[in-house]
Each structure stands twice: as structure tokens, then as C-alpha cells.
Design an enzyme around this catalytic site. Structure first.
Site, short mmCIF file in Angstrom:
data_model
loop_
_atom_site.label_atom_id
_atom_site.label_comp_id
_atom_site.label_asym_id
_atom_site.label_seq_id
_atom_site.Cartn_x
_atom_site.Cartn_y
_atom_site.Cartn_z
N GLY A 1 -36.31 -10.13 -53.11
CA GLY A 1 -37.38 -10.16 -52.11
C GLY A 1 -38.28 -8.94 -52.20
O GLY A 1 -39.50 -9.03 -52.01
N ARG B 1 -39.59 0.91 -56.53
CA ARG B 1 -40.85 1.66 -56.37
C ARG B 1 -41.13 2.56 -57.56
O ARG B 1 -42.29 2.82 -57.90
CB ARG B 1 -40.80 2.45 -55.06
CG ARG B 1 -40.91 1.51 -53.82
CD ARG B 1 -40.23 2.10 -52.62
NE ARG B 1 -40.46 1.36 -51.38
CZ ARG B 1 -39.76 0.30 -50.97
NH1 ARG B 1 -38.79 -0.19 -51.71
NH2 ARG B 1 -40.03 -0.28 -49.81
N ARG C 1 -24.29 -8.86 -50.67
CA ARG C 1 -23.69 -7.94 -49.68
C ARG C 1 -22.56 -8.63 -48.91
O ARG C 1 -21.64 -7.99 -48.44
CB ARG C 1 -24.76 -7.42 -48.74
CG ARG C 1 -25.85 -6.62 -49.49
CD ARG C 1 -26.59 -5.67 -48.60
NE ARG C 1 -27.84 -5.25 -49.20
CZ ARG C 1 -27.97 -4.29 -50.12
NH1 ARG C 1 -26.89 -3.66 -50.57
NH2 ARG C 1 -29.15 -3.97 -50.62
N ARG D 1 -37.30 -17.93 -48.87
CA ARG D 1 -37.53 -16.83 -47.93
C ARG D 1 -38.99 -16.76 -47.48
O ARG D 1 -39.90 -17.12 -48.23
CB ARG D 1 -37.06 -15.51 -48.56
CG ARG D 1 -35.55 -15.54 -48.79
CD ARG D 1 -35.02 -14.26 -49.33
NE ARG D 1 -35.15 -13.17 -48.38
CZ ARG D 1 -34.86 -11.90 -48.66
NH1 ARG D 1 -34.45 -11.58 -49.88
NH2 ARG D 1 -34.98 -10.97 -47.74
N SER E 1 -40.69 -4.14 -40.91
CA SER E 1 -40.35 -4.46 -42.30
C SER E 1 -41.00 -3.48 -43.27
O SER E 1 -42.22 -3.39 -43.35
CB SER E 1 -40.83 -5.88 -42.63
OG SER E 1 -40.82 -6.07 -44.03
N LYS F 1 -32.43 -13.06 -44.65
CA LYS F 1 -32.12 -12.20 -45.80
C LYS F 1 -31.70 -13.10 -46.97
O LYS F 1 -32.01 -14.28 -47.00
CB LYS F 1 -31.06 -11.18 -45.42
CG LYS F 1 -31.54 -10.16 -44.39
CD LYS F 1 -32.60 -9.25 -44.98
CE LYS F 1 -33.13 -8.26 -43.98
NZ LYS F 1 -34.27 -7.50 -44.49
N ARG G 1 -27.38 -14.21 -42.77
CA ARG G 1 -26.21 -13.31 -42.71
C ARG G 1 -25.47 -13.39 -41.38
O ARG G 1 -24.31 -12.98 -41.30
CB ARG G 1 -26.65 -11.86 -43.00
CG ARG G 1 -26.97 -11.68 -44.46
CD ARG G 1 -27.33 -10.27 -44.83
NE ARG G 1 -27.45 -10.19 -46.30
CZ ARG G 1 -28.06 -9.22 -46.95
NH1 ARG G 1 -28.62 -8.23 -46.29
NH2 ARG G 1 -28.11 -9.24 -48.27
N LYS H 1 -31.63 0.95 -54.62
CA LYS H 1 -32.40 -0.23 -55.06
C LYS H 1 -33.86 -0.10 -54.64
O LYS H 1 -34.76 -0.36 -55.45
CB LYS H 1 -31.75 -1.49 -54.47
CG LYS H 1 -32.43 -2.78 -54.86
CD LYS H 1 -31.46 -3.96 -54.76
CE LYS H 1 -31.21 -4.41 -53.33
NZ LYS H 1 -32.36 -5.10 -52.72
N ASP I 1 -29.58 -3.62 -43.89
CA ASP I 1 -28.83 -4.26 -44.99
C ASP I 1 -27.32 -4.11 -44.86
O ASP I 1 -26.57 -4.65 -45.66
CB ASP I 1 -29.28 -3.66 -46.33
CG ASP I 1 -30.70 -4.07 -46.68
OD1 ASP I 1 -31.16 -5.13 -46.19
OD2 ASP I 1 -31.35 -3.34 -47.45
C1 S3P Z 1 -36.43 -3.18 -48.40
C2 S3P Z 1 -36.69 -3.43 -47.06
C3 S3P Z 1 -35.80 -4.25 -46.22
C4 S3P Z 1 -34.42 -4.41 -46.83
C5 S3P Z 1 -34.50 -4.76 -48.29
C6 S3P Z 1 -35.21 -3.67 -49.06
C7 S3P Z 1 -37.38 -2.36 -49.17
O1 S3P Z 1 -36.37 -5.54 -46.06
O2 S3P Z 1 -33.70 -5.41 -46.13
O3 S3P Z 1 -33.19 -4.92 -48.82
O4 S3P Z 1 -37.02 -1.91 -50.28
O5 S3P Z 1 -38.51 -2.15 -48.70
P1 S3P Z 1 -37.40 -5.90 -44.86
O6 S3P Z 1 -38.67 -5.21 -45.16
O7 S3P Z 1 -37.53 -7.40 -44.92
O8 S3P Z 1 -36.74 -5.42 -43.61
#
Ligand code: S3P
Length: 438
Positions: free
Chosen positions: A100, A32, A393, A128, A173, A348, A352, A27, A321
């Protein structure tokens, strides 16, 4: 499937997982590939694209900004990149569903456009925290309005005045880091991000793969604005976050033996393997190879008796995750598992920590939520009805729990499984986990 239509899973107890399978594409890399492919010069050809709700929301958003995108067709997508300055103002607000990653990464690159955008999402995404990206972007000169409480909808007023920043992230993050790097493409001077712990680096790898200069040191990355991206071919590996359900399922279901093929094993994503191995899991990583700048391997998993552990804090961001299904492994393990340092799990797609503790208790497991983690005593999983609260999830984690449960597990609000794992029920069925959808 959409969140508006209630979908319930009924997972049958018992069973064994066997065979070989390839779970859908990663994902994070799928998002990206659309964003950077759109901003590149020339064509980007993608294979293995995740045709799930989240990455399709990103794809639709770039189409709405005038990018010509063919597909997806069996995971294949072709993008005619428009260059960094080629996006056009969308006619309407961009709706990003449950995603997100779409909202946080796109905030960065939209801050530097010559037009304004509004980003919206579903009920979960609208709750969020967005200030974690909005505040550093504002320090770069961005103009963004949030709702009271720092949530979406976000109104982004594009500006040509972004300036580089040297930002030390308070939370580990990858979304925040990537957001700043994407804004950095449009900023004057250099933008640097320092991270408190390693997070997934798919953005950095893809930028470099497209010929954009990226300076990397351990824990720090810098980018200078004004260079160009070139279209490339991207082969997206299977998502280790989706493979995780089968790694746990095959570990806890006696007699299981499963081969998971072509899984992305970026070192910032393999915390699930390390945590399960520390609990006694039998997982072999083989055929390691590099696919377009990302490490890929096959994962062989056989059932094994698990024991509880104290999960080391440094593994938390590397498995961020995967905790819903790690909690299921802990419930099936002998003894106590303790997770700390994971307060991020509370923000999240759902909280969770609370939602998993509630569900485990319903199934007869002694699980105690703490502010930053959980204490789980391994035990016997019973049967009952648990609510996933629309969290993909969590719905899949409780499906996997049925492999060791005494009776059927009913799981409410499962429509969002489609955001990250379209075809989960069918693939799980092929491997030996029976789920009835009603
Ligand atoms: C992600 C980063 C993570 C992850 C999300 C995907 C990404 O989030 O939990 O499912 O693709 O950069 P955080 O940056 O909030 O940790």
C-alpha cells in the site's frame, strides 16, 4: 516466498526469548529512500535497507522507470538520482505486490510526470481504498482512473498542470500526507496538509535532509514545488514495527530478557512502547541518538505481568501497525483491554479487527470485534489452527502467541511475512521462538 505458494507456520508452545538482536530495516523509511534517492541529483547511498517484498517492489518500479540502482547487497543500495524530471516511462504496468505504501506514495509523484503509468498489485492491494489519495490528487489537477469502487489498478495520466492544494485529511494517514507532498514537488505554488492527529513524518524528515525546503508547524506541513533534492547517505534504523513482535514476545514469555538494537524511535512510531508500558511491560529505552535526522535507540525488554487497559485513542495512529501483536499482549494480560477509534485496521493488508478476533476465539480467548476496535478478556491461550489471510503482521502475531499457548499454533497463509520481515523465522528461532515452516 510469494502469496501464490501456501506457507504454513507451526509455532511450538512455550519458550523464553533472550539475547540481543537487530531486526531488519524500517519499511517506511526504505520506501522513501528509494523514491527520494531516485528523484535527487547525485548519488544516494543507503545502508540498512529492508530487503522485503514491499520495499523491493518500490525499488523495481524505479528501476523500470530508468533509474540506475545497485543492490541491495546486505542492506546496501546505491542510487544514481535522475532529478525530479528525469524518470522515464516504464515499458509495462508497475506491479507493486502487497504494498500500500508503494501505491499511495507513488500515485502522488507519478501524477506530475510527463508520461502515463498503470499501478497494479496483488489481491489484497487491489481491494484497498485508493480514493483517499486519488480525490485530493484530482483536486490538484491530476488525471487518474480507478476501478469501480475506487481501487487499483490505477491509471495515472501524467500532467504538468498540477497546482498546490491546502488539504485537511479526514483520516490520520502518513501515506495520504506523503502522497500529497510528493505531488507537491511537481505542483505550482504551495501544497499544505493538515492532519487530524500526528502521523509518521519520515517523508518530511528525508525531504529536509536532502535539502528540500519544508515548512512544518504542529499538525501541518507545507511544501513549494520546483526546488531540488540532493543525494545523501541514509542509515536506515531497525523497524520498530518488526521489533514489536519481540517486545510483546519477551513481555509475555516468563524469564525472557532481550535487547533490540538500533531501533527507530520516531515519536510518531513509539505508541507500541507506551501502550505496553501502560499494561505493565518492563521496557527500557537507552542509548538514544540521532541517525541522519531520525531518532534511534536500543530497547531492553524483560518479561513482566501485563494487565488490561483502555487504549487511549490518541495512541492509535502512533501504533497503527502494531495492533495484531498488541491484541496478543491483551490476550495474555490480566483483565480486559478495550480498543476504540481504530476503524482503519479494517482496511489494512486484511481486516485486522475481524481476522484477529477470529483467530483469538479459535485459541479460546474471549475477543469481541467492534466496528472500530476490539474488547479482549485476558485468558489462557490454547492451541489450534488460525488463518492469517495473507497478512504478514497477523502471521507473526500468532507466532508470538505460541510462547504462552498450551499447545502448537498452526498459522495458514504466511508467505507474506517476507513483505516486511525477511528472516523472521530464523531470527525468532535464534531468540528462542521455535517455528516450523511447511
Ligand atoms: C505507512 C503509513 C501507515 C502504515 C503503513 C506504512 C507509511 O499507513 O499503516 O504500514 O509508510 O506511510 P496509513 O497511512 O494508511 O495509516
Amino acid at each position: 516466498m510469494s502469496i501464490e505458494k501456501p506457507v504454513r507456520f507451526f509455532a511450538s508452545p512455550g519458550g523464553t526469548l533472550s539475547g540481543r538482536l537487530r531486526v531488519p530495516g524500517d519499511k517506511s523509511i526504505s520506501h522513501r529512500s528509494i523514491m527520494l534517492g531516485s528523484l535527487a541529483i547525485g548519488e544516494t547511498r543507503i545502508s540498512g535497507f529492508l530487503e522485503g517484498g514491499d520495499s523491493l517492489a518500490t525499488l523495481a518500479a524505479f528501476r523500470a522507470m530508468g533509474v540506475n540502482i545497485d543492490g541491495p547487497d546486505a542492506g546496501r543500495v546505491r542510487i544514481q538520482g535522475v532529478g525530479l524530471k528525469g524518470l522515464k516511462a516504464p515499458a509495462d504496468a508497475l506491479y507493486l505486490g502487497n504494498s500500500g505504501t508503494s501505491m499511495r506514495l507513488m500515485s502522488g509523484l507519478l501524477a506530475g510526470q510527463s508520461f502515463d503509468t498503470t499501478l497494479t498489485g496483488d489481491v489484497s492491494l487491489s481491494g484497498r481504498p485508493m480514493l483517499r489519495v486519488v480525490q485530493p490528487l484530482i483536486s490538484m489537477g491530476a488525471r487518474i482512473d480507478t476501478q469501480a469502487g475506487g481501487t487499483a489498478p490505477l491509471e495515472i495520466h501524467g500532467t504538468a498542470e498540477l497546482a498546490g492544494i491546502d488539504y485537511s485529511m479526514p483520516v490520520a494517514s502518513a501515506q495520504v500526507k506523503s502522497c500529497i507532498l510528493l505531488a507537491g514537488l511537481y505542483a505550482s505554488g504551495t501544497s499544505c496538509v493538515t492532519e487530524p492527529a500526528p502521523t509518521r513524518d519520515h517523508t518530511e524528515r528525508m525531504l529536509a535532509g536532502m535539502g528540500y525546503p519544508v515548512q512544518r508547524q504542529p499538525g501541518r506541513v507545507c511544501i513549494e514545488g520546483g526546488h531540488t533534492l540532493n543525494g545523501i547517505e541514509i542509515d536506515i534504523p531497525a523497524d520498530i514495527s518488526s521489533a514489536a513482535f519481540f517486545l510483546v514476545g519477551a513481555s509475555i514469555a516468563p524469564g525472557s530478557e532481550l535487547l533490540l538494537e538500533h531501533v527507530g524511535v520516531n515519536p510518531a512510531r513509539t505508541g507500541i512502547i507506551e501502550i505496553l508500558q501502560r499494561m505493565g511491560a518492563d521496557i527500557e529505552v537507552s542509548n538514544e541518538r540521532d541517525v541522519g535526522g531520525e531518532p534511534v535507540a536500543d530497547l531492553q525488554v524483560r518479561s513482566a505481568p501485563l494487565h488490561g487497559i483502555d487504549i487511549p485513542a490518541e495512541l492509535v495512529p502512533l501504533a497503527i501497525d502494531e495492533f495484531p501483536v498488541i491484541f496478543i499482549a491483551a490476550a495474555c494480560a490480566q483483565g480486559r483491554t478495550v480498543l476504540t477509534g481504530a476503524e482503519e485496521l479494517r482496511v489494512k493488508e486484511s481486516d485486522r479487527i475481524q481476522v484477529m478476533a477470529d483467530g483469538l476465539q479459535t485459541l479460546g480467548i474471549n475477543a469481541t470485534a467492534t466496528p472500530d476496535g476490539m474488547i479482549i478478556e485476558g485468558g489462557a491461550l490454547g492451541s489450534g489452527c488460525v488463518d492469517s489471510h495473507g497478512d504478514h503482521r497477523i502471521a507473526m502475531a500468532f507466532s508470538v502467541a505460541a510462547l504462552r499457548a498450551r499447545g502448537e499454533i498452526e498459522i495458514l497463509n504466511c508467505a507474506n511475512v517476507n513483505t516486511s520481515f525477511p528472516g523472521f523465522v530464523e531470527l525468532a528461532g535464534d531468540a528462542g521462538l521455535l517455528i516450523d515452516v511447511r
